[in-house]
Design a protein around this motif. Sequence first.
Motif, short mmCIF file in Angstrom:
data_model
loop_
_atom_site.label_atom_id
_atom_site.label_comp_id
_atom_site.label_asym_id
_atom_site.label_seq_id
_atom_site.Cartn_x
_atom_site.Cartn_y
_atom_site.Cartn_z
N LEU A 1 26.26 44.12 26.11
CA LEU A 1 25.63 42.83 25.85
C LEU A 1 25.32 42.68 24.36
CD1 LEU A 1 24.46 40.20 27.02
CD2 LEU A 1 22.33 41.46 27.42
N GLY A 2 24.76 43.72 23.78
CA GLY A 2 24.44 43.70 22.35
C GLY A 2 25.68 43.58 21.49
N GLN A 3 26.73 44.28 21.88
CA GLN A 3 27.98 44.23 21.12
C GLN A 3 28.61 42.84 21.18
OE1 GLN A 3 31.03 46.97 22.42
NE2 GLN A 3 31.86 47.08 20.35
N LEU A 4 28.64 42.25 22.35
CA LEU A 4 29.19 40.90 22.48
C LEU A 4 28.36 39.89 21.68
CD1 LEU A 4 30.16 40.71 26.24
CD2 LEU A 4 31.67 40.26 24.30
N ALA A 5 27.05 40.02 21.73
CA ALA A 5 26.18 39.11 20.97
C ALA A 5 26.45 39.25 19.47
CB ALA A 5 24.72 39.39 21.29
N THR A 6 26.67 40.46 19.01
CA THR A 6 26.98 40.69 17.59
C THR A 6 28.30 40.04 17.22
OG1 THR A 6 25.74 42.77 17.58
CG2 THR A 6 27.41 42.49 15.86
N ALA B 1 24.93 25.14 25.73
CA ALA B 1 25.58 25.08 24.42
C ALA B 1 27.10 25.13 24.55
CB ALA B 1 25.09 26.22 23.54
N LEU B 2 27.59 25.89 25.51
CA LEU B 2 29.03 25.93 25.74
C LEU B 2 29.53 24.60 26.32
CD1 LEU B 2 29.41 29.56 27.10
CD2 LEU B 2 30.50 28.63 25.04
N GLU B 3 28.73 23.99 27.16
CA GLU B 3 29.10 22.69 27.73
C GLU B 3 29.22 21.61 26.65
OE1 GLU B 3 29.69 21.62 31.10
OE2 GLU B 3 30.02 23.78 31.27
N THR B 4 28.37 21.71 25.63
CA THR B 4 28.33 20.68 24.59
C THR B 4 28.97 21.15 23.28
OG1 THR B 4 26.13 21.40 23.88
CG2 THR B 4 26.24 19.65 25.55
N THR B 5 29.53 22.36 23.29
CA THR B 5 30.13 22.97 22.09
C THR B 5 29.15 22.93 20.91
OG1 THR B 5 32.22 22.05 22.92
CG2 THR B 5 32.29 23.18 20.83
N ASP B 6 27.94 23.38 21.15
CA ASP B 6 26.88 23.44 20.14
C ASP B 6 26.93 24.82 19.48
OD1 ASP B 6 24.55 23.61 18.64
OD2 ASP B 6 23.31 22.62 20.18
N TYR B 7 27.74 24.94 18.43
CA TYR B 7 27.95 26.23 17.77
C TYR B 7 26.66 26.82 17.22
CZ TYR B 7 32.98 25.27 17.91
OH TYR B 7 34.26 25.01 18.32
N ASP B 8 25.79 25.98 16.68
CA ASP B 8 24.55 26.48 16.11
C ASP B 8 23.68 27.11 17.20
OD1 ASP B 8 22.81 26.86 13.81
OD2 ASP B 8 21.51 25.36 14.77
N CYS B 9 23.59 26.46 18.33
CA CYS B 9 22.81 27.01 19.44
C CYS B 9 23.43 28.31 19.96
CB CYS B 9 22.68 25.99 20.57
SG CYS B 9 21.65 26.56 21.93
N ILE B 10 24.73 28.37 20.04
CA ILE B 10 25.42 29.58 20.49
C ILE B 10 25.09 30.73 19.54
CG2 ILE B 10 27.68 30.69 20.81
CD1 ILE B 10 28.71 27.86 21.65
N ARG B 11 25.12 30.47 18.24
CA ARG B 11 24.80 31.51 17.25
C ARG B 11 23.36 31.96 17.39
NH1 ARG B 11 22.02 31.63 13.24
NH2 ARG B 11 21.83 29.39 13.02
N ARG B 12 22.42 31.01 17.59
CA ARG B 12 21.01 31.37 17.73
C ARG B 12 20.77 32.23 18.98
NH1 ARG B 12 20.23 25.91 16.68
NH2 ARG B 12 19.44 25.62 18.80
N VAL B 13 21.42 31.88 20.07
CA VAL B 13 21.29 32.67 21.30
C VAL B 13 21.82 34.08 21.06
CG1 VAL B 13 22.18 32.94 23.65
CG2 VAL B 13 21.31 30.72 22.89
N ALA B 14 22.97 34.19 20.46
CA ALA B 14 23.55 35.51 20.19
C ALA B 14 22.62 36.33 19.30
CB ALA B 14 24.92 35.36 19.54
N HIS B 15 22.06 35.70 18.30
CA HIS B 15 21.14 36.41 17.40
C HIS B 15 19.91 36.90 18.17
CE1 HIS B 15 18.99 37.45 13.75
NE2 HIS B 15 17.94 36.83 14.27
N ARG B 16 19.40 36.07 19.03
CA ARG B 16 18.19 36.41 19.78
C ARG B 16 18.40 37.64 20.67
NH1 ARG B 16 14.98 32.77 24.28
NH2 ARG B 16 13.30 34.27 24.61
N ILE B 17 19.57 37.75 21.25
CA ILE B 17 19.81 38.78 22.25
C ILE B 17 20.37 40.09 21.68
CG2 ILE B 17 22.15 38.27 23.04
CD1 ILE B 17 19.14 38.61 25.33
N ARG B 18 21.00 40.04 20.51
CA ARG B 18 21.78 41.18 20.04
C ARG B 18 20.98 42.46 19.85
NH1 ARG B 18 24.21 39.95 14.17
NH2 ARG B 18 24.64 42.16 14.18
#
Length: 96
Positions: A56-61, A28-45
Amino acid sequence: MQEADLIAAGLPIFLQACQECHNALYMALETTDYDCIRRVAHRIRGSARTYGYEALGQLATIVEDGLREPSTIYDLSEAKCLLSELDRTLRQNETL
């Protein structure tokens, strides 16, 4: 079963999720896919904090909150930090 036992039993599943999130976030960072980045952060937080990975949780938040508004131009530095923290978490647990 005690809460600590349940958490220990779920750790391998959490680490597998970390690996999947790491791979997805990298792409997602390679392709600048903001939606995917947000979904990953949500999944891990939430789960990161459950397993004792507060940073890790704080960064994801921070990443998820920063991407809540789709029209916002987002600096990817926090997402890159999240990727690094996922990498660190995985390396720390390689023997499990």
